[in-house]
Design an enzyme around this catalytic site. Structure first.
Site, PDB file in Angstrom:
ATOM      1  N   TYR A 147      25.687  15.931  -3.303  1.00  0.00           N
ATOM      2  CA  TYR A 147      25.330  17.272  -2.842  1.00  0.00           C
ATOM      3  C   TYR A 147      26.058  17.541  -1.543  1.00  0.00           C
ATOM      4  O   TYR A 147      26.069  16.693  -0.644  1.00  0.00           O
ATOM      5  CB  TYR A 147      23.813  17.397  -2.619  1.00  0.00           C
ATOM      6  CG  TYR A 147      23.398  18.761  -2.136  1.00  0.00           C
ATOM      7  CD1 TYR A 147      23.539  19.884  -2.960  1.00  0.00           C
ATOM      8  CD2 TYR A 147      22.870  18.951  -0.863  1.00  0.00           C
ATOM      9  CE1 TYR A 147      23.166  21.141  -2.524  1.00  0.00           C
ATOM     10  CE2 TYR A 147      22.490  20.210  -0.414  1.00  0.00           C
ATOM     11  CZ  TYR A 147      22.643  21.298  -1.248  1.00  0.00           C
ATOM     12  OH  TYR A 147      22.271  22.559  -0.815  1.00  0.00           O
ATOM     13  N   ASP A 239      30.755  12.664   3.516  1.00  0.00           N
ATOM     14  CA  ASP A 239      29.695  13.594   3.885  1.00  0.00           C
ATOM     15  C   ASP A 239      28.524  12.762   4.397  1.00  0.00           C
ATOM     16  O   ASP A 239      27.746  12.215   3.619  1.00  0.00           O
ATOM     17  CB  ASP A 239      29.299  14.453   2.670  1.00  0.00           C
ATOM     18  CG  ASP A 239      28.247  15.501   3.035  1.00  0.00           C
ATOM     19  OD1 ASP A 239      27.683  15.419   4.147  1.00  0.00           O
ATOM     20  OD2 ASP A 239      27.987  16.392   2.197  1.00  0.00           O
ATOM     21  N   LYS A 268      21.891  17.454  10.021  1.00  0.00           N
ATOM     22  CA  LYS A 268      20.569  16.820  10.096  1.00  0.00           C
ATOM     23  C   LYS A 268      20.315  16.089  11.420  1.00  0.00           C
ATOM     24  O   LYS A 268      20.049  16.755  12.418  1.00  0.00           O
ATOM     25  CB  LYS A 268      20.355  15.957   8.850  1.00  0.00           C
ATOM     26  CG  LYS A 268      20.414  16.861   7.599  1.00  0.00           C
ATOM     27  CD  LYS A 268      19.928  16.322   6.303  1.00  0.00           C
ATOM     28  CE  LYS A 268      19.884  17.464   5.281  1.00  0.00           C
ATOM     29  NZ  LYS A 268      20.533  17.214   4.023  1.00  0.00           N
TER      30      LYS A 268
HETATM   31  C1  LIG Z   1      21.473  18.442   3.393  1.00  0.00           C
HETATM   32  C2  LIG Z   1      22.870  18.138   2.951  1.00  0.00           C
HETATM   33  C3  LIG Z   1      23.896  19.100   3.010  1.00  0.00           C
HETATM   34  C4  LIG Z   1      23.610  20.527   3.371  1.00  0.00           C
HETATM   35  O1  LIG Z   1      23.175  20.648   4.677  1.00  0.00           O
HETATM   36  P1  LIG Z   1      22.359  21.980   5.107  1.00  0.00           P
HETATM   37  O2  LIG Z   1      22.152  21.806   6.572  1.00  0.00           O
HETATM   38  O3  LIG Z   1      21.098  21.949   4.297  1.00  0.00           O
HETATM   39  O4  LIG Z   1      23.213  23.143   4.773  1.00  0.00           O
HETATM   40  C5  LIG Z   1      25.186  18.714   2.734  1.00  0.00           C
HETATM   41  N1  LIG Z   1      25.472  17.444   2.392  1.00  0.00           N
HETATM   42  C6  LIG Z   1      24.516  16.497   2.299  1.00  0.00           C
HETATM   43  C7  LIG Z   1      24.892  15.100   1.945  1.00  0.00           C
HETATM   44  C8  LIG Z   1      23.182  16.821   2.556  1.00  0.00           C
HETATM   45  O5  LIG Z   1      22.234  15.894   2.435  1.00  0.00           O
END
Ligand SMILES: *Cc1c(COP(=O)(O)O)cnc(C)c1O
Length: 454
Positions: A147, A239, A268
């Site tokens: 994701y 990521d 995060k």
């Molecule tokens: C949460 C998440 C995103 C998206 O981040 P948002 O701040 O919710 O837009 C992208 N990549 C990973 C791996 C994530 O866990």
């Protein structure tokens, strides 16, 4: 317990929300719980209290940002409050954004320049543009079940032969340029490079899949990605939106796995609970962003002082207080306890996670023996008797009992006052303010629920 805004019960609140917000929520996963989502009144350490006064031990932890729990420790709270008092933002540089950048650069080997944005989604959208702009190529390889936020480049399902947008409203042209492959499958990634190598701008992966169960890399997989990217002139992008400053501590997952990606996305934890995203990497590539280069990136709220100070003080606090030892020990205790419970009550299930991340995956097949398993969560150890059965890809996780998890198991845990993420796919998090007693109480709840249903 009354909430700060009024005295509506949760069902009354949800009734109003359904008439004022789309689907009653501002992010779709929040609509998952039945019959209604819990409306939270306030956080309290490792707990949340809903507007009806129910108190839960929380493992959602904001879906990852709240490494230190719900209460900002005093130095964080003080710095954030002072910054807010000075004025919320300026649209002009401040010292604190330089300091947070320096902190990240000091601790993450592969990063020597940063750009701060406002969410993980913004970070991955910008990194896609950067990789394409820098290499002059259009294709990006991603992992099925990975994701990377909600935007056009990564809302794509399928495989190298056939793929399509995973959301209405995304032009099929985007799906043409994004190529999903199964995580941990070396043959699949080699095949994609053989067929499309000269068109591939980047491979983008979470170092640990954290949004489709929790799936760790098999030995050598990241090294294979690194080698293929080097051989074909493509960029490797990690990521680390979930894993950054959580898995591997201050060096992040790339330090734990000893891989230097060319670019990294963060979010995060680095915002200390405020909206944040960041792109980091080698200076030569990062300078392709405007104003030094010609890959456009811009934002009114980029480097927001309140977020920057919350992130900086959170990371400083983590560094000064051995936070990672504490949360990782608790994570280990929880996963080891879950492994024992599973062996007794549900041998087909897989305990997953690492550091302070955990999830019990409702996989379907029982191993032949319960002896000599990974003792505190699947580490993809080839000589574990479960190795062939434990999920290696997002699809393996999705093939589990996802409905039982969501409809039967999750509500039963809520009845035990334990709040887990409301589906099989989202990771759960231990924070600095969880205690050994909390972990033991959580294990009792799992034991009660799993012994009843199996
Ligand atoms: C949460 C998440 C995103 C998206 O981040 P948002 O701040 O919710 O837009 C992208 N990549 C990973 C791996 C994530 O866990």
């Amino acid at each position: 317990m009354t909430n700060s805004y009024g005295s509506d019960s949760m069902s009354q609140l949800y009734d109003r929300a359904l008439e004022s917000l789309v689907g009653g929520v501002n992010s779709p996963v929040r609509a998952d719980p039945r019959p209604t989502p819990a409306f939270i009144d306030h956080g309290d350490g490792a707990h949340v209290v809903d507007t009806d006064g129910n108190r839960y031990l929380d493992y959602i932890m904001g879906y990852g940002p709240l490494l230190l729990g719900h209460d900002m420790p005093e130095p964080v709270r003080k710095a954030v409050t002072e910054t807010i008092t000075d004025g919320p933002m300026y649209g002009v540089p401040t010292e604190v954004e330089v300091e947070l950048a320096e902190f990240v650069i000091d601790h993450v080997d592969s990063v020597d320049r940063l750009r701060f944005v406002n969410s993980g989604t913004e970070a991955t959208a910008a990194v896609a543009r950067l990789a394409r702009g820098y290499t002059g190529r259009d294709k990006i390889v991603v992992m099925q079940g990975g994701y990377h936020g909600g935007h056009e480049s990564f809302l794509v399902d399928g495989d190298v032969d056939e793929r399509e947008p995973s959301s209405a409203g995304v032009p099929p042209a985007f799906a043409k340029e994004t190529v999903p492959v199964p995580f941990n499958d070396e043959d699949a990634i080699r095949d994609v490079f053989k067929r499309h190598g000269s068109e591939i701008a980047a491979v983008l992966t979470e170092p640990v899949l954290g949004n489709h169960g929790i799936v760790l890399p098999v030995e050598g997989y990241h090294e294979t990605l690194r080698d293929l990217c080097d051989n074909y002139g493509s960029l490797l992008i990690f990521d680390e939106v979930i894993t950054g400053f959580r898995v591997g501590g201050l060096q992040c997952a790339q330090g734990k796995y000893d891989i230097d990606p060319d670019l990294t996305t963060f979010a995060k934890v680095i915002g200390g609970g405020f909206p944040v995203g960041a792109i980091g990497g080698r200076a030569e590539i990062m300078q392709a962003f405007t104003p030094t280069g010609d890959v456009f990136e811009s934002g009114t709220f980029n480097g927001h002082p309140v977020t920057m100070v919350a992130g900086l003080e959170t990371l400083r606090f983590a560094k000064d207080h051995d936070i990672y030892m504490h949360v990782n020990d608790l994570g280990e205790r929880l996963r080891a306890g879950l492994q024992d419970i599973v062996e007794e009550h549900a041998p087909e299930y897989t305990v997953a996670g690492t550091d302070s991340m955990f999830k019990l995956l409702f996989t379907r097949d029982e191993p032949e023996t319960m002896a000599d398993h990974c003792s505190a969560g699947c580490t993809q150890r080839p000589d574990c008797p479960r190795f062939e059965l434990c999920p290696k890809t997002g699809a393996d996780v999705a093939a589990g009992k996802t409905d039982q998890w969501k409809r039967i198991f999750w509500p039963a845990m809520v009845d035990q006052d334990v709040l887990l993420t409301p589906n099989q796919f989202e990771s759960q998090f231990v924070s600095y303010v969880h205690t050994k007693d909390d972990i033991d109480r959580t294990l009792e709840a799992y034991q009660t629920v799993l012994s009843r249903s199996n």
